[in-house]
Enzyme design. Structure first.
Site, PDB file in Angstrom:
ATOM      1  N   ARG A 252       0.835  -1.202   0.000  1.00 29.69           N
ATOM      2  CA  ARG A 252       0.000   0.000   0.000  1.00 29.69           C
ATOM      3  C   ARG A 252       0.870   1.253   0.000  1.00 29.69           C
ATOM      4  O   ARG A 252       0.361   2.365   0.079  1.00 29.69           O
ATOM      5  CB  ARG A 252      -0.908   0.039   1.240  1.00 29.69           C
ATOM      6  N   GLU A 379      -1.609 -14.224  -7.209  1.00 34.27           N
ATOM      7  CA  GLU A 379      -2.024 -14.762  -5.905  1.00 34.27           C
ATOM      8  C   GLU A 379      -2.057 -16.284  -6.054  1.00 34.27           C
ATOM      9  O   GLU A 379      -2.924 -16.826  -6.739  1.00 34.27           O
ATOM     10  CB  GLU A 379      -3.395 -14.231  -5.491  1.00 34.27           C
TER      11      GLU A 379
END
Length: 420
Positions: A252, A379
């Site tokens: 982030r 992922e």
């Protein structure tokens, strides 16, 4: 006097041992939520900022399950809120510590094996492995330290190339500390490339005659070590922020469209974006390294777990990224190759469109600031449902070869599709 001194030393030793004792997640429950309205999705998104609401899978949309880990006290608190807002939930795992114990047992079986390929190796083992590869294979392997962390660990890159290599491929793993399967996968990929070249495998020889592979197996070594020694499910890096709040979510913290959605300004939150864009040493090291060779990169791959997704940009907005049809075409090639190995099915597309908005990700930065068209976030397994889904981040070590092999196949298929 001596007795008092010995007692003080003994007490100090006990305190030291207590501080380093592994945290036990006894009776921590893994909960599956099923949001039935946009209000439910919004509530879950807001709760994600709370340190006691540990979301393990990305929030998607209405009628899409979300998995969250709750301590015994947090379960009492949030189960009341689930009932209050009529959010259906079920208990996936009554005691996640039992899964962690199972993971530990799987690692104990290979503890005495010197070869770390297919293992959840520690930081020092990974660094030694890369250094030794460079010593043993000087014609194709070299290393580079891109930077150092708050706790003074190296951010080391393994570079695999031949004299004719021109364009570059970036792969990083371990940006989130608890995702142990990803550094193991990066090591698997490094090993496959080096062995394949020395075995004169045509596919690998052709790849390395055109591409340089730059692979950083551990982007968050401080957090990774802490997850091994002290707190298994730690996510962020380990830089002290404020009071007892430690760490920034490195995924982030990247500067492109930083803090525009899906992150937190609360330092204790697992998705804390940092005090400013690009504030962390790990972020700065990767950005500086990529910018050093700006224009030479054909693809940027950042590997996470879990969920079985192959994400294109964007993460910060639901708008289509540039060249979206082409990106999806390449992602399909990669995910088809993954499926061909073990039958593992990946979903591909824009992360914000498939799941939810999350700004400050490295894959968005690679496109928006570094100008790398083919930037993807992977992922790995397990999926959110189905085989092994109740393990989440605690997947046993014996799954590592399976995960490594299918991921390698997907990446090779992608890179081959980019060659002229």
């Amino acid at each position: 006097m001596k007795t008092s001194l010995y007692l003080c030393l003994a007490f100090g030793l006990l305190i030291s041992l207590a501080r380093t004792e592994k945290f036990k997640f006894t009776n921590y429950r893994l909960i599956s939520l099923l949001p039935e309205s946009p209000v439910h999705v919004q509530l879950i998104s807001e709760w994600e900022e709370n340190p006691d609401f540990d979301i393990w899978t990305r929030i998607k949309s209405v009628q899409e399950r979300v998995t969250v880990l709750l301590s015994p006290n947090a379960f009492l608190k949030y189960s009341l809120l689930f009932k209050l807002f009529n959010i259906p939930y079920s208990i996936v795992e009554q005691d996640i510590q039992s899964r962690i114990d199972e993971q530990d047992r799987s690692m104990a079986l290979t503890k005495n094996q010197k070869n770390i390929v297919g293992k959840f190796a520690r930081y020092s083992e990974i660094m030694s492995y890369i250094d030794n590869l460079a010593i043993e294979n000087p014609s194709i392997v070299s290393t580079y330290v891109a930077g150092t962390t708050y706790e003074d660990r190296n951010l080391k890159v393994a570079i695999i190339k031949t004299p004719s290599s021109t364009k570059k491929v970036w792969i990083d793993c371990g940006i989130h500390a608890r995702e142990w399967m990803t550094p193991a996968t990066c090591i698997w990929i490094i090993n496959k490339l080096v062995k394949g070249y020395h075995n004169f495998e045509p596919e690998v020889v052709n790849l390395l005659n055109y591409y340089e592979f730059h692979i950083m197996p551990l982007q968050n070594p401080d957090g990774y070590e802490y997850s091994h020694t002290t707190y298994r499910l730690w996510r962020k890096n380990r830089r002290p922020i404020r009071g007892n709040c430690i760490g920034v979510d490195l995924n982030r913290n990247y500067g492109y469209k930083w803090f525009t959605g899906g992150s937190s300004n609360q330092p204790c939150s697992d998705i804390y974006a940092g005090p400013s864009a690009d504030s962390e040493a790990e972020t700065q090291a990767v950005e500086s390294y990529i910018n050093k060779y700006k224009g030479d990169w054909d693809t940027f791959l950042t590997i996470h777990t879990y969920g079985q997704w192959w994400f294109t940009s964007w993460g910060y907005t639901e708008a289509d990224p540039p060249h979206y049809d082409d990106l999806k075409e390449k992602a399909k090639i990669a995910t088809d190759a993954i499926k061909s190995v073990n039958g593992t099915v990946f979903t591909y597309g824009s992360s914000a469109q498939i799941l939810y908005i999350a700004s400050g990700g490295s894959d968005d930065w690679a496109v928006g600031d570094a100008g790398i068209k083919y930037s993807f976030c992977l992922e790995l397994r397990p999926g959110q449902t189905g085989i092994d889904s109740n393990y989440g981040f605690t997947l046993p070590e014996d799954r590592a070869p399976m995960v490594g092999e299918e991921t390698y196949a997907g990446i090779v298929a992608l890179v081959k599709s980019l060659m002229p």
